[in-house]
Design an enzyme around this catalytic site. Structure first.
Site, mmCIF file in Angstrom:
data_model
loop_
_atom_site.group_PDB
_atom_site.id
_atom_site.type_symbol
_atom_site.label_atom_id
_atom_site.label_comp_id
_atom_site.label_asym_id
_atom_site.label_seq_id
_atom_site.Cartn_x
_atom_site.Cartn_y
_atom_site.Cartn_z
ATOM 1 N N ASP A 42 10.236 13.114 -1.913
ATOM 2 C CA ASP A 42 10.954 13.337 -3.003
ATOM 3 C C ASP A 42 10.356 14.467 -3.881
ATOM 4 O O ASP A 42 9.224 14.369 -3.939
ATOM 5 C CB ASP A 42 11.234 12.195 -4.027
ATOM 6 C CG ASP A 42 12.088 11.217 -3.328
ATOM 7 O OD1 ASP A 42 12.816 11.650 -2.433
ATOM 8 O OD2 ASP A 42 12.241 10.073 -3.625
ATOM 9 N N HIS B 22 11.607 7.470 4.384
ATOM 10 C CA HIS B 22 10.318 7.574 3.447
ATOM 11 C C HIS B 22 9.040 6.960 4.169
ATOM 12 O O HIS B 22 8.146 7.196 4.261
ATOM 13 C CB HIS B 22 10.459 6.965 1.826
ATOM 14 C CG HIS B 22 11.290 8.006 1.219
ATOM 15 N ND1 HIS B 22 10.698 9.532 1.102
ATOM 16 C CD2 HIS B 22 12.312 8.116 0.592
ATOM 17 C CE1 HIS B 22 11.488 9.971 -0.102
ATOM 18 N NE2 HIS B 22 12.560 9.305 -0.095
ATOM 19 N N SER C 27 13.292 3.222 6.737
ATOM 20 C CA SER C 27 13.650 4.378 5.894
ATOM 21 C C SER C 27 12.961 5.581 6.154
ATOM 22 O O SER C 27 11.958 5.436 6.673
ATOM 23 C CB SER C 27 13.603 4.031 4.453
ATOM 24 O OG SER C 27 12.091 4.124 4.021
ATOM 25 N N GLU D 81 21.567 14.498 -2.951
ATOM 26 C CA GLU D 81 20.071 14.064 -3.580
ATOM 27 C C GLU D 81 19.272 15.515 -3.402
ATOM 28 O O GLU D 81 18.764 15.735 -2.675
ATOM 29 C CB GLU D 81 19.583 12.926 -2.586
ATOM 30 C CG GLU D 81 20.238 11.679 -2.902
ATOM 31 C CD GLU D 81 19.524 10.499 -2.189
ATOM 32 O OE1 GLU D 81 18.348 10.558 -1.712
ATOM 33 O OE2 GLU D 81 20.105 9.381 -2.256
#
Length: 95
Positions: free
Chosen positions: A17, A10, A8, A65
């Site tokens: 985020d 992240h 991912s 998002e």
């Protein structure tokens, strides 16, 4: 379905985020916060792009998002911002 383990953005340290202190929800309401409005207008100046922009889910395969930012560097974000494209479009264009 999420990303495979250790793949991912992240986990790879490529994305963050960013949410408002007044709104900690990871949902489209984040877009209406003052912080997000500032980020939408200015994040590119610091090398960050909104990773999954609105109306690009057919290309990114991920829904909108408004809290999800990826660092790609100032040179690239300037061009992405000027063209109004997402990362996938930019990468394809530069192959």
């Amino acid at each position: 379905m999420g990303a495979r383990p250790k793949t991912s953005e992240h986990q790879l340290g490529l994305t963050i985020d960013i949410v408002s202190m007044k709104n900690q929800r990871l949902d489209p309401s984040q877009e209406k916060t003052d912080e997000q409005q500032w980020l939408i207008k200015n994040s590119w100046k610091y090398g960050f792009i909104l990773r999954y922009p609105i109306n690009k889910n057919s290309i990114t395969k991920v829904g909108y998002e408004p809290w999800y930012y990826r660092y790609v560097g100032k040179v690239h974000t300037k061009r992405i911002n000027e063209l109004g494209i997402c990362l996938e479009e930019y990468v394809k264009m530069n192959k």
